[in-house]
Design a protein around this motif. Structure first.
Motif, short mmCIF file in Angstrom:
data_model
loop_
_atom_site.label_atom_id
_atom_site.label_comp_id
_atom_site.label_asym_id
_atom_site.label_seq_id
_atom_site.Cartn_x
_atom_site.Cartn_y
_atom_site.Cartn_z
N GLU A 16 1.86 -1.70 -12.21
CA GLU A 16 3.17 -2.13 -11.70
C GLU A 16 3.70 -3.36 -12.45
N ASP A 45 -5.45 -2.15 -8.34
CA ASP A 45 -6.26 -0.94 -8.26
C ASP A 45 -6.53 -0.37 -9.67
N GLY A 75 -7.74 4.31 -5.93
CA GLY A 75 -6.72 5.02 -5.15
C GLY A 75 -6.00 4.12 -4.17
N ALA A 97 4.37 -1.89 -3.68
CA ALA A 97 4.80 -2.91 -4.63
C ALA A 97 6.18 -2.61 -5.21
N ASP A 98 6.59 -1.34 -5.16
CA ASP A 98 7.77 -0.94 -5.94
C ASP A 98 9.10 -1.20 -5.24
N GLU A 130 14.63 9.72 -4.77
CA GLU A 130 13.42 10.49 -5.00
C GLU A 130 13.83 11.92 -5.31
N LYS A 134 9.94 15.95 -4.27
CA LYS A 134 9.17 14.97 -3.49
C LYS A 134 9.64 14.97 -2.03
N ARG A 199 14.43 4.28 2.90
CA ARG A 199 13.51 4.10 1.77
C ARG A 199 14.33 4.05 0.49
N ARG A 202 12.84 3.44 -6.26
CA ARG A 202 11.84 2.60 -6.91
C ARG A 202 12.55 1.55 -7.75
N GLU A 206 7.58 4.37 -12.90
CA GLU A 206 7.44 5.75 -12.41
C GLU A 206 6.59 5.77 -11.16
N THR A 207 6.66 6.88 -10.43
CA THR A 207 5.76 7.02 -9.28
C THR A 207 4.31 7.07 -9.77
N LYS A 208 3.42 6.49 -8.98
CA LYS A 208 1.99 6.51 -9.33
C LYS A 208 1.29 7.61 -8.54
N TYR A 209 2.10 8.48 -7.94
CA TYR A 209 1.57 9.60 -7.18
C TYR A 209 1.97 10.91 -7.83
N LYS A 213 -2.48 13.77 -7.33
CA LYS A 213 -2.83 12.79 -6.30
C LYS A 213 -2.22 13.16 -4.96
N1 UDP Z 1 -0.96 2.76 -5.93
C1 UDP Z 1 -2.28 2.31 -6.02
N2 UDP Z 1 -3.22 3.13 -6.55
C2 UDP Z 1 -2.94 4.40 -7.01
C3 UDP Z 1 -1.60 4.87 -6.88
C4 UDP Z 1 -0.63 4.04 -6.33
O1 UDP Z 1 -2.58 1.18 -5.63
O2 UDP Z 1 -3.84 5.08 -7.48
C5 UDP Z 1 0.08 1.87 -5.35
C6 UDP Z 1 1.32 1.67 -6.20
O3 UDP Z 1 1.16 0.62 -7.12
C7 UDP Z 1 2.37 1.37 -5.15
C8 UDP Z 1 1.90 2.17 -3.95
O4 UDP Z 1 0.53 2.46 -4.17
O5 UDP Z 1 2.39 0.01 -4.78
C9 UDP Z 1 2.69 3.46 -3.77
O6 UDP Z 1 2.71 4.20 -4.96
P1 UDP Z 1 4.02 4.89 -5.53
O7 UDP Z 1 5.20 4.03 -5.27
O8 UDP Z 1 3.79 5.27 -6.94
O9 UDP Z 1 4.09 6.20 -4.62
P2 UDP Z 1 5.41 6.93 -4.08
O10 UDP Z 1 6.26 5.88 -3.44
O11 UDP Z 1 6.04 7.54 -5.27
O12 UDP Z 1 4.87 7.93 -3.11
#
Ligand code: UDP
Ligand code: MG
Length: 320
Positions: A16, A45, A75, A97-98, A130, A134, A199, A202, A206-209, A213
């Motif tokens: 991030e 992480d 994770g 965090a995002d 999003e 998603k 919500r 971001r 990018e998404t981290k999911y 995952k």
């Molecule tokens: N995150 C993490 N480990 C991972 C994947 C995500 O700590 O393996 C954190 C990421 O940095 C963020 C939060 O989990 O703060 C949510 O992730 P993200 O915003 O990518 O997910 P989304 O909102 O797209 O579902």
């Protein structure tokens, strides 16, 4: 430094670097505005970018920021767990965090907490920025999960929530791996209420999911709280036995009436064989998923490995 703050804000971080600065700024602004003591608990992480270095810089300037550095990527759910384990506030807030979860909602959550609620969860009334994929998968997932499990997990809520110290302490006693924290919090009970929010998009990155995952997350959620997938085997077995019994009776009647011609049944045989092999593999796969999770529990490895921490009291221990 050993004074316990009123609020702990847990922020999981995975690659991030683009958002950590802004996230810190917004969180600090909101928390300073509230006037109570607080700590920000950043959990790295296993990021492969500059996240850790940037977090350390922030910690140097601001001792309200605590930093936990994982030895690798464990994770999102595990990162949150560690943040909670190391937090010491009377109330613990988990936030992404995002900046998709707006920090400005925290004062509202705090208000509900002061009214006597132990869990105040953020309910997403709208998701901005999003992808359609998603949104639709999330919507279906939350509804499917409700049908599959007996635990009353509120729909359309993520991990953005405030929990009281006693809930956090109760969570520490839950040692299971492959965690689905919202489910565990719902399972614990306690007096809870929602706070609605939109919500946001971001802030950057990018998404981290990714899909992989997301699938792991969804299967953890279902398998931690439901045996229903296992019941599919029983149901299919019952259904197939019943169907073949009816088929047998029909065949006997036809034979007795002299209406049956014996034909070479290559195609039907092949279809039946493939169909049943498919079902058997599917059911074996489901059983395997549960066995894998049992194996994880049996090994009893620690949930996470911390490489180092910054601004934390040496007495503050994570999970031991
Ligand atoms: N995150 C993490 N480990 C991972 C994947 C995500 O700590 O393996 C954190 C990421 O940095 C963020 C939060 O989990 O703060 C949510 O992730 P993200 O915003 O990518 O997910 P989304 O909102 O797209 O579902
Ligand atoms: Mg996000």
């Amino acid at each position: 430094m050993s004074e316990k703050p009123v609020f702990s804000i847990v922020v999981p971080l995975y690659n991030e670097e683009e958002v950590i600065g802004e996230s810190y700024r917004r969180l600090k602004e909101v928390m300073d505005g509230m006037g109570d003591t607080y700590e920000l608990v950043f959990v790295n992480d296993g990021s492969r970018d500059k996240t850790a270095a940037l977090a350390r810089e922030i910690c140097e300037k601001d001792t309200n920021v605590k930093f936990i550095n994982f030895a690798r990527n464990f994770g999102h759910q595990t990162a949150i767990t560690a943040g909670m384990d190391y937090s010491s506030g009377d109330a613990v807030v988990v936030i992404d965090a995002d900046l998709q979860d707006p920090p400005e909602v925290i004062p509202e959550m705090a208000k509900k907490w002061r009214e006597g609620y132990d869990v105040v969860y953020g309910k997403r009334i709208q998701r901005k920025g999003e992808t359609f994929f998603k949104k639709i998968t999330a919507k279906l997932f939350y509804r499917f999960l409700r049908r599959m499990t007996d635990v009353d997990v509120p729909t359309d809520t993520g991990d953005f929530r405030l929990i009281d110290r006693k809930v956090c302490n109760a969570l520490k006693k839950v040692t299971e791996r492959n965690r689905y924290i919202r489910g565990i919090v719902a399972w614990l009970g306690f007096k809870s209420c929602p706070v609605e929010f939109v919500r946001e998009k971001r802030f950057a990155g990018e998404t981290k999911y990714p899909l992989k995952k997301m699938i792991k997350f969804a299967s953890d959620a279902i398998m931690s709280f439901s045996y229903k997938p296992l019941k599919i085997a029983t149901f299919m077995g019952f259904f197939v036995s019943l169907a073949s019994f009816i088929y047998l009776i029909v065949m006997v009647i036809l034979k007795l009436c002299g209406a049956m011609e014996t034909v070479p049944g290559w195609t039907s045989l092949l279809v039946v064989t493939l169909f049943f092999n498919g079902i058997i593999l599917l059911v074996l796969g489901i059983i395997g998923e549960y066995i894998g999770r049992i194996y994880d529990e049996a090994k009893g490895r620690p949930l996470y490995i911390v490489s180092d921490t910054v601004n934390l009291d040496p007495e503050t221990k994570g999970r031991v």
